[in-house]
Design a protein around this motif. Sequence first.
Motif, PDB file in Angstrom:
ATOM      1  N   MET A  71      14.302   1.740 -19.417  1.00  0.00           N
ATOM      2  CA  MET A  71      15.410   1.356 -18.543  1.00  0.00           C
ATOM      3  C   MET A  71      14.969   0.268 -17.571  1.00  0.00           C
ATOM      4  N   PRO A  72      15.665  -0.876 -17.533  1.00  0.00           N
ATOM      5  CA  PRO A  72      15.326  -1.923 -16.572  1.00  0.00           C
ATOM      6  C   PRO A  72      15.569  -1.452 -15.138  1.00  0.00           C
ATOM      7  N   VAL A  73      14.945  -2.150 -14.191  1.00  0.00           N
ATOM      8  CA  VAL A  73      15.008  -1.790 -12.765  1.00  0.00           C
ATOM      9  C   VAL A  73      15.519  -2.982 -11.978  1.00  0.00           C
ATOM     10  N   ALA A 117      16.339  -9.455 -12.078  1.00  0.00           N
ATOM     11  CA  ALA A 117      16.288 -10.177 -10.807  1.00  0.00           C
ATOM     12  C   ALA A 117      17.673 -10.475 -10.250  1.00  0.00           C
ATOM     13  N   GLY A 118      18.624 -10.833 -11.115  1.00  0.00           N
ATOM     14  CA  GLY A 118      19.930 -11.262 -10.630  1.00  0.00           C
ATOM     15  C   GLY A 118      20.811 -10.096 -10.226  1.00  0.00           C
ATOM     16  N   ARG A 119      21.331 -10.154  -9.001  1.00  0.00           N
ATOM     17  CA  ARG A 119      22.174  -9.060  -8.528  1.00  0.00           C
ATOM     18  C   ARG A 119      23.458  -8.948  -9.344  1.00  0.00           C
ATOM     19  N   ALA A 120      24.057 -10.098  -9.684  1.00  0.00           N
ATOM     20  CA  ALA A 120      25.300 -10.060 -10.437  1.00  0.00           C
ATOM     21  C   ALA A 120      25.090  -9.408 -11.798  1.00  0.00           C
ATOM     22  N   GLU A 121      23.963  -9.733 -12.438  1.00  0.00           N
ATOM     23  CA  GLU A 121      23.659  -9.141 -13.741  1.00  0.00           C
ATOM     24  C   GLU A 121      23.440  -7.646 -13.615  1.00  0.00           C
ATOM     25  N   ALA A 122      22.735  -7.230 -12.558  1.00  0.00           N
ATOM     26  CA  ALA A 122      22.474  -5.803 -12.367  1.00  0.00           C
ATOM     27  C   ALA A 122      23.755  -5.036 -12.092  1.00  0.00           C
ATOM     28  N   ASP A 123      24.652  -5.627 -11.308  1.00  0.00           N
ATOM     29  CA  ASP A 123      25.892  -4.945 -10.972  1.00  0.00           C
ATOM     30  C   ASP A 123      26.798  -4.776 -12.192  1.00  0.00           C
ATOM     31  N   ARG A 136       0.830  -1.208   0.000  1.00  0.00           N
ATOM     32  CA  ARG A 136       0.000   0.000   0.000  1.00  0.00           C
ATOM     33  C   ARG A 136       0.863   1.255   0.000  1.00  0.00           C
ATOM     34  N   HIS A 137       1.884   1.282   0.855  1.00  0.00           N
ATOM     35  CA  HIS A 137       2.771   2.454   0.894  1.00  0.00           C
ATOM     36  C   HIS A 137       3.619   2.555  -0.377  1.00  0.00           C
ATOM     37  N   ALA A 138       4.131   1.414  -0.844  1.00  0.00           N
ATOM     38  CA  ALA A 138       5.028   1.424  -2.006  1.00  0.00           C
ATOM     39  C   ALA A 138       4.314   1.893  -3.255  1.00  0.00           C
ATOM     40  N   ALA A 139       3.022   1.590  -3.368  1.00  0.00           N
ATOM     41  CA  ALA A 139       2.264   2.014  -4.552  1.00  0.00           C
ATOM     42  C   ALA A 139       2.122   3.522  -4.636  1.00  0.00           C
ATOM     43  N   LYS A 140       2.337   4.221  -3.522  1.00  0.00           N
ATOM     44  CA  LYS A 140       2.201   5.677  -3.500  1.00  0.00           C
ATOM     45  C   LYS A 140       3.525   6.405  -3.735  1.00  0.00           C
ATOM     46  N   LEU A 141       4.610   5.660  -3.873  1.00  0.00           N
ATOM     47  CA  LEU A 141       5.915   6.308  -4.038  1.00  0.00           C
ATOM     48  C   LEU A 141       6.033   6.939  -5.426  1.00  0.00           C
ATOM     49  N   PRO A 142       6.806   8.017  -5.535  1.00  0.00           N
ATOM     50  CA  PRO A 142       6.958   8.706  -6.835  1.00  0.00           C
ATOM     51  C   PRO A 142       7.972   8.017  -7.739  1.00  0.00           C
ATOM     52  N   TRP A 143       7.711   6.770  -8.075  1.00  0.00           N
ATOM     53  CA  TRP A 143       8.651   5.988  -8.868  1.00  0.00           C
ATOM     54  C   TRP A 143       9.031   6.678 -10.181  1.00  0.00           C
ATOM     55  N   THR A 144       8.062   7.285 -10.836  1.00  0.00           N
ATOM     56  CA  THR A 144       8.295   7.801 -12.186  1.00  0.00           C
ATOM     57  C   THR A 144       9.280   8.967 -12.229  1.00  0.00           C
ATOM     58  N   ARG A 145       9.578   9.572 -11.075  1.00  0.00           N
ATOM     59  CA  ARG A 145      10.597  10.625 -11.052  1.00  0.00           C
ATOM     60  C   ARG A 145      11.989  10.076 -11.382  1.00  0.00           C
ATOM     61  N   PHE A 146      12.141   8.757 -11.203  1.00  0.00           N
ATOM     62  CA  PHE A 146      13.471   8.155 -11.314  1.00  0.00           C
ATOM     63  C   PHE A 146      13.552   7.121 -12.434  1.00  0.00           C
ATOM     64  N   GLN A 195      18.445   0.927 -13.638  1.00  0.00           N
ATOM     65  CA  GLN A 195      18.131   1.828 -12.543  1.00  0.00           C
ATOM     66  C   GLN A 195      17.964   1.000 -11.269  1.00  0.00           C
ATOM     67  N   ARG A 196      18.853   1.233 -10.328  1.00  0.00           N
ATOM     68  CA  ARG A 196      18.809   0.491  -9.070  1.00  0.00           C
ATOM     69  C   ARG A 196      18.047   1.265  -8.007  1.00  0.00           C
TER      70      ARG A 196
END
Length: 377
Positions: free
Chosen positions: A89-91, A127-133, A74-84, A139-140
């Motif tokens: 761009m993958p997340v 999903a994979g941390r190694a791939e993201a790093d 509920r709280h996370a759905a209200k975050l201003p994700w689109t600002r970032f 966008q992390r």
Amino acid sequence: MIVRALVVTHPGLESVLATELAGLGLSGEMIPGGVELEATLLDVARANLMLRTAGRILVRVDSFRARTFPELERHAAKLPWTRFLSPGMPVHFRVTAKKSRLSHERAIAERLVRALQTVAPTVEVVAGRAEADSDADVQRFVVRFHRDVCTVSADSSGAPLHRRGYRLDSGKAPLRETLAAGLLLSSGWDGTAPLFDPFCGSGVIPIEAALLARRIPPGRNRHFALERWPGFDREAFLAARAACDAAILASAPVTIRGADRDAGAIRGAAANAERAGVAADVEWLQQPLSAMALAGHPGAIVTNPPYGARIGERGALRDLYAQLGNLLRRQGTGWNVTLVSADRRLDGQVGVPWEELIRTENGGLPVRFVRTRLPGP
């Protein structure tokens, strides 16, 4: 827009980082592992470009209390994700949870993904941390749960800031670029005296010294995640980059030398210096310590000598440290010496008193930065 940011550095380098920030007109509160501050996004971009000891800069998205998964969603759905988020761009979510009702990090990440996709349904999640790093174009979001408080931050840097883009040849026991810069800055070397590294390996200390002496921003040859954020003032940042370029010196004003007994290390160091744009600013010498000479006016020795953790046994290194002591006694009059230490017994073989500057880690190993000032004539 004013944001709250955390500038992350190696444990123990917080005061060095704070001094760097002050040089950019920024100040904040030192905490373990970094400095928290308020700044504009342009300030954050300039910090990414110019800080030598920062590992990454996180911009606070929001924080809230959650003790159940429905409450988290509920709280996370209200975050201003689109600002970032920039289109396409993958997340990636990096989650840690301690002393909280919600402690399953993967389950927390899954709920955050679900909340994010309510506002950005087409976003791809890595999903994979190694791939993201390994991917600079991700966008992390860094998520920290502590005592039921969830803090979400957007990584403004992209690839870690120690990745300057020049070091492809790492040598046997590489020192991360940000640590090398911290060693130089904590030693007191400011680019106005000769510098010598007798154990240069891949050349990171002389190269970072040349970048510092010529006022070359460490992030000059790379881009940062926040440049793609909606609303970021790209024109203002281009002007800031241009101002930094205008301040670069044509050549290093002092002699900078790196030496190593291994010919392959010297070849790799020279190639790294070429990629860094400082090939003409560093003299490379392939020779053993017993053949080295401290030529010219007194200056600074700044080095990361072998200390047995990765290269041989400590007992076999006693003679090497004793040779360093002989070199300093014969030719080191008026020189300042700063080194990375992992073993006080090896330091003692040099035969000089050491002042401890900083305690930190290198590759997970506890180390100290220590310094001695040899008397003048």
